[in-house]
Scaffold this motif. Structure first.
Motif, short mmCIF file in Angstrom:
data_model
loop_
_atom_site.label_atom_id
_atom_site.label_comp_id
_atom_site.label_asym_id
_atom_site.label_seq_id
_atom_site.Cartn_x
_atom_site.Cartn_y
_atom_site.Cartn_z
N ALA A 4 0.83 -1.21 0.00
CA ALA A 4 0.00 0.00 0.00
C ALA A 4 0.87 1.26 0.00
CB ALA A 4 -0.93 -0.01 1.21
N GLY A 5 0.57 2.15 -0.93
CA GLY A 5 1.30 3.41 -1.07
C GLY A 5 2.37 3.38 -2.14
N ASP A 6 2.62 2.23 -2.77
CA ASP A 6 3.67 2.10 -3.78
C ASP A 6 3.12 2.32 -5.18
OD1 ASP A 6 5.51 1.42 -1.82
OD2 ASP A 6 5.47 -0.73 -2.28
N LEU A 7 3.89 3.06 -5.97
CA LEU A 7 3.65 3.22 -7.40
C LEU A 7 4.80 2.55 -8.12
CD1 LEU A 7 2.17 4.78 -9.83
CD2 LEU A 7 4.11 6.33 -9.63
N ILE A 8 4.47 1.72 -9.11
CA ILE A 8 5.49 1.13 -9.97
C ILE A 8 5.06 1.33 -11.42
CG2 ILE A 8 4.47 -1.19 -9.89
CD1 ILE A 8 7.44 -2.24 -9.98
N SER A 9 6.04 1.66 -12.24
CA SER A 9 5.80 1.79 -13.67
C SER A 9 6.87 0.99 -14.40
CB SER A 9 5.85 3.27 -14.09
OG SER A 9 5.64 3.38 -15.49
N VAL A 10 6.45 -0.12 -15.00
CA VAL A 10 7.34 -1.00 -15.74
C VAL A 10 7.32 -0.53 -17.19
CG1 VAL A 10 7.78 -3.38 -16.45
CG2 VAL A 10 6.82 -2.90 -14.17
N PRO A 11 8.48 -0.15 -17.74
CA PRO A 11 8.51 0.38 -19.11
C PRO A 11 8.04 -0.63 -20.15
CG PRO A 11 10.58 0.84 -17.99
CD PRO A 11 9.81 -0.12 -17.12
N ALA A 12 7.46 -0.12 -21.21
CA ALA A 12 7.07 -0.95 -22.35
C ALA A 12 8.26 -1.79 -22.78
CB ALA A 12 6.60 -0.06 -23.51
N GLY A 13 7.99 -3.04 -23.10
CA GLY A 13 9.03 -3.92 -23.62
C GLY A 13 9.87 -4.64 -22.58
N VAL A 14 9.70 -4.33 -21.29
CA VAL A 14 10.49 -5.00 -20.25
C VAL A 14 9.78 -6.31 -19.87
CG1 VAL A 14 11.25 -4.89 -17.84
CG2 VAL A 14 11.54 -2.91 -19.33
N PRO A 15 10.47 -7.44 -20.04
CA PRO A 15 9.86 -8.73 -19.67
C PRO A 15 9.61 -8.79 -18.16
CG PRO A 15 11.81 -9.06 -21.06
CD PRO A 15 11.79 -7.62 -20.64
N HIS A 16 8.41 -9.24 -17.80
CA HIS A 16 8.04 -9.30 -16.38
C HIS A 16 6.84 -10.22 -16.20
CE1 HIS A 16 5.25 -6.33 -18.00
NE2 HIS A 16 4.45 -6.63 -16.99
N TRP A 17 6.51 -10.44 -14.94
CA TRP A 17 5.27 -11.12 -14.57
C TRP A 17 4.81 -10.55 -13.24
CZ3 TRP A 17 10.00 -13.54 -14.77
CH2 TRP A 17 10.50 -14.10 -13.60
N PHE A 18 3.57 -10.83 -12.89
CA PHE A 18 2.98 -10.33 -11.64
C PHE A 18 2.48 -11.50 -10.83
CE2 PHE A 18 -0.80 -9.12 -9.19
CZ PHE A 18 -0.23 -8.18 -8.34
N ASP A 19 2.77 -11.48 -9.54
CA ASP A 19 2.27 -12.52 -8.65
C ASP A 19 1.49 -11.87 -7.51
OD1 ASP A 19 1.69 -14.76 -7.21
OD2 ASP A 19 3.76 -15.44 -7.00
N GLY A 20 0.18 -12.08 -7.54
CA GLY A 20 -0.68 -11.59 -6.47
C GLY A 20 -0.81 -12.60 -5.35
N GLY A 21 -0.17 -13.76 -5.50
CA GLY A 21 -0.19 -14.78 -4.47
C GLY A 21 -1.31 -15.79 -4.66
N ALA A 22 -1.18 -16.92 -3.97
CA ALA A 22 -2.19 -17.97 -4.03
C ALA A 22 -3.50 -17.52 -3.40
CB ALA A 22 -1.66 -19.23 -3.34
N ASP A 23 -3.40 -16.60 -2.44
CA ASP A 23 -4.57 -16.05 -1.75
C ASP A 23 -4.48 -14.53 -1.83
OD1 ASP A 23 -6.92 -16.03 -0.27
OD2 ASP A 23 -5.85 -16.07 1.65
N PRO A 24 -4.83 -13.95 -3.00
CA PRO A 24 -4.57 -12.53 -3.24
C PRO A 24 -5.33 -11.60 -2.29
CG PRO A 24 -6.10 -13.36 -4.86
CD PRO A 24 -5.63 -14.54 -4.05
N ASP A 25 -4.72 -10.47 -2.02
CA ASP A 25 -5.34 -9.45 -1.19
C ASP A 25 -4.76 -8.10 -1.59
OD1 ASP A 25 -6.79 -8.11 0.74
OD2 ASP A 25 -5.28 -8.45 2.29
N PHE A 26 -5.39 -7.45 -2.57
CA PHE A 26 -4.90 -6.13 -2.98
C PHE A 26 -6.01 -5.33 -3.65
CE2 PHE A 26 -3.90 -9.02 -6.50
CZ PHE A 26 -4.40 -8.35 -7.59
N VAL A 27 -5.83 -4.02 -3.56
CA VAL A 27 -6.62 -3.05 -4.31
C VAL A 27 -5.58 -2.18 -5.00
CG1 VAL A 27 -8.25 -1.12 -4.22
CG2 VAL A 27 -8.51 -3.05 -2.63
N ALA A 28 -5.66 -2.05 -6.31
CA ALA A 28 -4.66 -1.27 -7.04
C ALA A 28 -5.31 -0.44 -8.13
CB ALA A 28 -3.62 -2.20 -7.65
N LEU A 29 -4.71 0.71 -8.37
CA LEU A 29 -5.08 1.54 -9.51
C LEU A 29 -4.26 1.08 -10.71
CD1 LEU A 29 -4.92 5.08 -7.87
CD2 LEU A 29 -6.96 3.71 -8.28
#
Length: 184
Positions: free
Chosen positions: A129-154
Motif C-alpha cells: 500500500a502506497g507504492d507506485l510502480i511503472s514498468v517500461p514498455a518492452g520489459v519482460p516481467h510477470w505479476f504474482d498476487g499470491g495464491a490467496d490474493p489481497d490487494f486493491v490497485a489503480l
C-alpha cells in the motif's frame, strides 16, 4: 513492507541483494528504467470502497501521472481471496510477458510482486500500500498476487483496450515460483 530482491536469472536460490529501503529501491530500479515511488495520501479509502470513490480520492495523483505519461484512463482492480477465476487470471499474469505501453500500478491496499527480467537478472519488487510502480514498455516481467490474493490497485492505461500482453514463451517464472505456488 515494500522490498526488492535481486537475483541472477540462473540462480533463484541466492539473492544478490535484498532491501526494503524505498530510496534504494527507487535508485536501483531507476537504472533499468523502472519508476518506483511512494505516495502519501491524506485519505485512504476503505478496502471495500467502490471503484469510483477510490479513483476520486486519488484523482490529483492520477491527473498528474496521466499528464506526465500521456495515459488516458485509469481503473481499479480489487482481489480478496482466491475466488472464482483467480487461478486462471493468476496463470496469465505469472507467464513472462511484455507490453507495448508502460504498465503502471499504484497499490491502495495489500500487496503483489512485480518480477522483472532484465539483463540476465531478476528483480522481485514487492509492492505494498502506497507504492507506485511503472514498468517500461518492452520489459519482460510477470505479476504474482499470491495464491490467496489481497490487494486493491489503480491501473493506468494509454491504450483504450487496457491490459494487453505479448508472452515471451520463457518459463522463467516457474523457476522463480514462490514456495506456496501450486503451478510447479
Amino acid at each position: 513492507m515494500s522490498s526488492l530482491a535481486l537475483y541472477r536469472d540462473d540462480n533463484p536460490a541466492t539473492p544478490l541483494l535484498r532491501t526494503g529501503d524505498g530510496d534504494e529501491m527507487a535508485a536501483i530500479l531507476g537504472k533499468i528504467g523502472v519508476r518506483f515511488e511512494r505516495w502519501d495520501s491524506p485519505v485512504i479509502p476503505p478496502r471495500d470502497a467502490p471503484a469510483d470513490e477510490v479513483l476520486e480520492i486519488y484523482r490529483p495523483y492520477l491527473d498528474q501521472l496521466m499528464g506526465e505519461t500521456g495515459a488516458g484512463s485509469a481503473d481499479v482492480v480489487s482481489m480478496h481471496g482466491a475466488g472464482e477465476g483467480w487461478d486462471a487470471a493468476r496463470r496469465k499474469f505469472l507467464s513472462e510477458h511484455v507490453h507495448a505501453e508502460d504498465e503502471i500500478r499504484f497499490f491502495v491496499h495489500g500487496h503483489g510482486d512485480f518480477v522483472l527480467h532484465v539483463d540476465r537478472q531478476v528483480f522481485n519488487v514487492r509492492c505494498t500500500a502506497g507504492d507506485l510502480i511503472s514498468v517500461p514498455a518492452g520489459v519482460p516481467h510477470w505479476f504474482d498476487g499470491g495464491a490467496d490474493p489481497d490487494f486493491v490497485a489503480l491501473r493506468v492505461f494509454t491504450n483504450p483496450d487496457g491490459w494487453i500482453a505479448r508472452y515471451t514463451g520463457d518459463d522463467i517464472a516457474l523457476r522463480f515460483a514462490a514456495p506456496d505456488d501450486k503451478r510447479v
